[in-house]
Design a protein around this motif. Structure first.
Motif, PDB file in Angstrom:
ATOM      1  N   GLU A 153      57.890  70.101  41.320  1.00 35.51           N
ATOM      2  CA  GLU A 153      57.377  70.750  40.240  1.00 35.51           C
ATOM      3  C   GLU A 153      56.184  70.748  39.826  1.00 35.51           C
ATOM      4  OE1 GLU A 153      59.884  69.182  36.680  1.00 35.51           O
ATOM      5  OE2 GLU A 153      61.666  70.179  37.746  1.00 35.51           O
ATOM      6  N   HIS A 154      55.517  69.203  40.106  1.00 37.00           N
ATOM      7  CA  HIS A 154      53.994  69.079  39.822  1.00 37.00           C
ATOM      8  C   HIS A 154      53.291  68.024  40.566  1.00 37.00           C
ATOM      9  CE1 HIS A 154      54.873  71.038  35.840  1.00 37.00           C
ATOM     10  NE2 HIS A 154      56.003  70.334  35.617  1.00 37.00           N
ATOM     11  N   GLY A 155      54.114  67.859  41.527  1.00 33.35           N
ATOM     12  CA  GLY A 155      53.513  66.667  42.563  1.00 33.35           C
ATOM     13  C   GLY A 155      53.250  65.468  41.402  1.00 33.35           C
ATOM     14  N   VAL A 156      52.520  64.480  42.176  1.00 30.94           N
ATOM     15  CA  VAL A 156      52.320  63.166  41.158  1.00 30.94           C
ATOM     16  C   VAL A 156      50.923  63.483  40.670  1.00 30.94           C
ATOM     17  CG1 VAL A 156      51.858  60.889  41.234  1.00 30.94           C
ATOM     18  CG2 VAL A 156      53.557  61.885  42.891  1.00 30.94           C
ATOM     19  N   THR A 157      50.908  63.609  39.266  1.00 27.50           N
ATOM     20  CA  THR A 157      49.686  63.776  38.639  1.00 27.50           C
ATOM     21  C   THR A 157      48.452  62.594  38.719  1.00 27.50           C
ATOM     22  OG1 THR A 157      50.717  63.046  36.262  1.00 27.50           O
ATOM     23  CG2 THR A 157      50.938  65.130  36.969  1.00 27.50           C
ATOM     24  N   ASP A 158      47.351  62.806  38.440  1.00 28.80           N
ATOM     25  CA  ASP A 158      46.225  61.887  38.367  1.00 28.80           C
ATOM     26  C   ASP A 158      46.597  60.968  37.091  1.00 28.80           C
ATOM     27  OD1 ASP A 158      45.027  62.796  40.644  1.00 28.80           O
ATOM     28  OD2 ASP A 158      43.724  64.128  39.326  1.00 28.80           O
ATOM     29  N   ASP A 159      47.274  61.286  36.032  1.00 26.16           N
ATOM     30  CA  ASP A 159      47.316  60.420  35.097  1.00 26.16           C
ATOM     31  C   ASP A 159      48.490  59.541  35.441  1.00 26.16           C
ATOM     32  OD1 ASP A 159      45.643  61.737  33.489  1.00 26.16           O
ATOM     33  OD2 ASP A 159      47.025  62.921  32.223  1.00 26.16           O
ATOM     34  N   VAL A 160      49.523  59.665  36.088  1.00 25.95           N
ATOM     35  CA  VAL A 160      50.686  58.866  36.215  1.00 25.95           C
ATOM     36  C   VAL A 160      50.321  57.930  37.533  1.00 25.95           C
ATOM     37  CG1 VAL A 160      52.737  58.674  37.406  1.00 25.95           C
ATOM     38  CG2 VAL A 160      52.586  60.294  35.714  1.00 25.95           C
ATOM     39  N   TRP A 161      49.443  58.480  38.443  1.00 27.41           N
ATOM     40  CA  TRP A 161      48.992  57.548  39.339  1.00 27.41           C
ATOM     41  C   TRP A 161      47.932  56.558  38.682  1.00 27.41           C
ATOM     42  CZ3 TRP A 161      50.691  56.874  43.933  1.00 27.41           C
ATOM     43  CH2 TRP A 161      49.965  56.147  45.083  1.00 27.41           C
ATOM     44  N   ALA A 162      47.058  56.825  38.078  1.00 29.29           N
ATOM     45  CA  ALA A 162      46.126  55.833  37.279  1.00 29.29           C
ATOM     46  C   ALA A 162      47.059  54.960  36.535  1.00 29.29           C
ATOM     47  CB  ALA A 162      45.073  56.478  36.179  1.00 29.29           C
ATOM     48  N   GLU A 163      48.145  55.175  35.906  1.00 24.34           N
ATOM     49  CA  GLU A 163      49.038  54.268  35.109  1.00 24.34           C
ATOM     50  C   GLU A 163      49.618  53.148  36.281  1.00 24.34           C
ATOM     51  OE1 GLU A 163      51.943  56.313  32.845  1.00 24.34           O
ATOM     52  OE2 GLU A 163      50.493  57.488  31.902  1.00 24.34           O
ATOM     53  N   VAL A 164      50.167  53.853  37.488  1.00 22.43           N
ATOM     54  CA  VAL A 164      50.689  53.054  38.613  1.00 22.43           C
ATOM     55  C   VAL A 164      49.617  52.053  38.949  1.00 22.43           C
ATOM     56  CG1 VAL A 164      51.668  53.161  40.682  1.00 22.43           C
ATOM     57  CG2 VAL A 164      52.187  54.528  38.967  1.00 22.43           C
ATOM     58  N   GLN A 165      48.376  52.770  39.206  1.00 24.07           N
ATOM     59  CA  GLN A 165      47.314  51.774  39.774  1.00 24.07           C
ATOM     60  C   GLN A 165      46.902  50.664  38.836  1.00 24.07           C
ATOM     61  OE1 GLN A 165      44.597  54.865  41.025  1.00 24.07           O
ATOM     62  NE2 GLN A 165      44.495  53.828  43.018  1.00 24.07           N
ATOM     63  N   ALA A 166      47.123  50.901  37.606  1.00 26.53           N
ATOM     64  CA  ALA A 166      46.847  49.991  36.557  1.00 26.53           C
ATOM     65  C   ALA A 166      47.842  48.745  36.394  1.00 26.53           C
ATOM     66  CB  ALA A 166      46.469  50.253  35.235  1.00 26.53           C
ATOM     67  N   ALA A 167      49.143  49.066  36.771  1.00 19.79           N
ATOM     68  CA  ALA A 167      50.082  48.191  36.656  1.00 19.79           C
ATOM     69  C   ALA A 167      50.532  47.395  38.170  1.00 19.79           C
ATOM     70  CB  ALA A 167      51.317  48.984  36.113  1.00 19.79           C
ATOM     71  N   PHE A 168      50.232  48.071  39.154  1.00 22.82           N
ATOM     72  CA  PHE A 168      50.625  47.528  40.480  1.00 22.82           C
ATOM     73  C   PHE A 168      49.581  47.488  41.277  1.00 22.82           C
ATOM     74  CE2 PHE A 168      54.202  49.586  38.606  1.00 22.82           C
ATOM     75  CZ  PHE A 168      55.212  48.827  38.676  1.00 22.82           C
ATOM     76  N   SER A 169      49.974  46.445  42.260  1.00 16.08           N
ATOM     77  CA  SER A 169      48.851  46.239  43.381  1.00 16.08           C
ATOM     78  C   SER A 169      49.271  47.368  44.395  1.00 16.08           C
ATOM     79  CB  SER A 169      49.181  44.681  44.161  1.00 16.08           C
ATOM     80  OG  SER A 169      50.290  44.762  44.764  1.00 16.08           O
ATOM     81  N   GLU A 170      48.239  47.503  45.500  1.00 16.92           N
ATOM     82  CA  GLU A 170      48.566  48.619  46.484  1.00 16.92           C
ATOM     83  C   GLU A 170      49.790  48.092  47.111  1.00 16.92           C
ATOM     84  OE1 GLU A 170      45.277  49.304  49.121  1.00 16.92           O
ATOM     85  OE2 GLU A 170      44.389  50.429  47.331  1.00 16.92           O
ATOM     86  N   LYS A 171      49.965  47.114  47.476  1.00 21.13           N
ATOM     87  CA  LYS A 171      51.175  46.704  48.287  1.00 21.13           C
ATOM     88  C   LYS A 171      52.450  47.021  47.497  1.00 21.13           C
ATOM     89  CE  LYS A 171      53.766  43.063  50.835  1.00 21.13           C
ATOM     90  NZ  LYS A 171      54.868  43.686  50.669  1.00 21.13           N
ATOM     91  N   GLU A 172      52.287  46.823  46.110  1.00 24.72           N
ATOM     92  CA  GLU A 172      53.328  46.952  45.207  1.00 24.72           C
ATOM     93  C   GLU A 172      53.625  48.668  45.121  1.00 24.72           C
ATOM     94  OE1 GLU A 172      53.613  43.222  42.304  1.00 24.72           O
ATOM     95  OE2 GLU A 172      51.990  44.663  41.845  1.00 24.72           O
ATOM     96  N   ILE A 173      52.696  49.474  45.248  1.00 24.14           N
ATOM     97  CA  ILE A 173      52.456  50.709  45.001  1.00 24.14           C
ATOM     98  C   ILE A 173      53.426  51.144  46.092  1.00 24.14           C
ATOM     99  CG2 ILE A 173      51.494  52.911  45.013  1.00 24.14           C
ATOM    100  CD1 ILE A 173      49.437  51.461  43.186  1.00 24.14           C
ATOM    101  N   ALA A 174      53.232  50.447  47.358  1.00 25.98           N
ATOM    102  CA  ALA A 174      53.754  51.135  48.468  1.00 25.98           C
ATOM    103  C   ALA A 174      55.360  50.809  48.417  1.00 25.98           C
ATOM    104  CB  ALA A 174      53.068  50.537  49.651  1.00 25.98           C
ATOM    105  N   GLU A 175      55.794  49.419  48.028  1.00 27.02           N
ATOM    106  CA  GLU A 175      57.080  49.140  47.838  1.00 27.02           C
ATOM    107  C   GLU A 175      57.802  50.261  47.012  1.00 27.02           C
ATOM    108  OE1 GLU A 175      57.287  45.107  46.667  1.00 27.02           O
ATOM    109  OE2 GLU A 175      56.270  44.421  48.438  1.00 27.02           O
ATOM    110  N   LEU A 176      57.078  50.539  45.854  1.00 26.66           N
ATOM    111  CA  LEU A 176      57.572  51.449  44.854  1.00 26.66           C
ATOM    112  C   LEU A 176      57.745  52.863  45.471  1.00 26.66           C
ATOM    113  CD1 LEU A 176      58.340  51.581  41.686  1.00 26.66           C
ATOM    114  CD2 LEU A 176      55.994  51.834  41.355  1.00 26.66           C
ATOM    115  N   ILE A 177      56.994  53.304  45.975  1.00 31.12           N
ATOM    116  CA  ILE A 177      57.121  54.555  46.771  1.00 31.12           C
ATOM    117  C   ILE A 177      58.319  54.643  47.650  1.00 31.12           C
ATOM    118  CG2 ILE A 177      56.042  56.203  48.172  1.00 31.12           C
ATOM    119  CD1 ILE A 177      53.626  55.513  47.006  1.00 31.12           C
ATOM    120  N   MET A 178      58.575  53.553  48.505  1.00 32.13           N
ATOM    121  CA  MET A 178      59.647  53.429  49.569  1.00 32.13           C
ATOM    122  C   MET A 178      60.880  53.329  48.625  1.00 32.13           C
ATOM    123  SD  MET A 178      57.989  54.072  52.054  1.00 32.13           S
ATOM    124  CE  MET A 178      59.142  53.685  53.334  1.00 32.13           C
ATOM    125  N   ALA A 179      60.994  52.673  47.571  1.00 31.62           N
ATOM    126  CA  ALA A 179      62.120  52.297  46.781  1.00 31.62           C
ATOM    127  C   ALA A 179      62.516  53.741  46.006  1.00 31.62           C
ATOM    128  CB  ALA A 179      61.892  51.360  45.706  1.00 31.62           C
TER     129      ALA A 179
END
Length: 153
Positions: free
Chosen positions: A103-129
């Motif tokens: 529909e829209h991919g992953v927006t920059d706004d959502v990505w910024a929220e994810v980066q503010a809340a999670f470390s890079e390793k956690e983001i990788a884990e989250l994407i895999m989950a």
């Protein structure tokens, strides 16, 4: 129209599930925690309409002590922002966008929220989950995986 299971993938090809179970082991050995993983799995399963996974992951959420109210209103989380932490909201938003990626991919706004809340390793884990639950949903829906007779505990 009769609704019956089409195939049991784990019986037809036991090796097919091995990489999925390895992925689950990786996901659950990380730092995201069972409560957050439950919310991610439930939200993706709601979007995908997977009854089998909803049954399983709602029970897992309760077992992980996710408050019932958070489970009950998850589909409307946008309207209950105080009920969910910044990490919850970022993970749920990313789950929605990855699940509906065409529909829209992953927006920059959502990505910024994810980066503010999670470390890079956690983001990788989250994407895999998120990727894994979407695969599980597709397997269960495509094969019409039977619900257990009793709700999973």
């Amino acid at each position: 129209m009769a609704f019956q299971q089409r195939i049991n993938v784990s019986q037809a090809d036991p090796a097919a599930y091995k990489p999925m179970f390895a992925m689950e082991k990786y996901i659950h050995s990380g730092t995201l925690g069972e409560q957050l993983l439950s919310l991610v799995k439930i939200r993706a399963s709601q979007i995908n309409g997977c009854a089998y996974c909803l049954d399983m992951h709602n029970a897992e959420a309760r077992a992980a002590s996710v408050p019932q109210r958070k489970i009950d209103v998850l589909a409307g989380w946008h309207e209950a922002p105080r009920l969910y932490s910044d990490r919850d909201r970022a993970a749920i938003a990313l789950t929605e966008q990855i699940t509906l990626i065409s529909e829209h991919g992953v927006t920059d706004d959502v990505w910024a929220e994810v980066q503010a809340a999670f470390s890079e390793k956690e983001i990788a884990e989250l994407i895999m989950a998120i990727g894994a639950i979407n695969v599980w949903n597709r397997i269960a829906i495509a094969t019409r995986l039977d619900l257990p007779a009793e709700q999973q505990k």
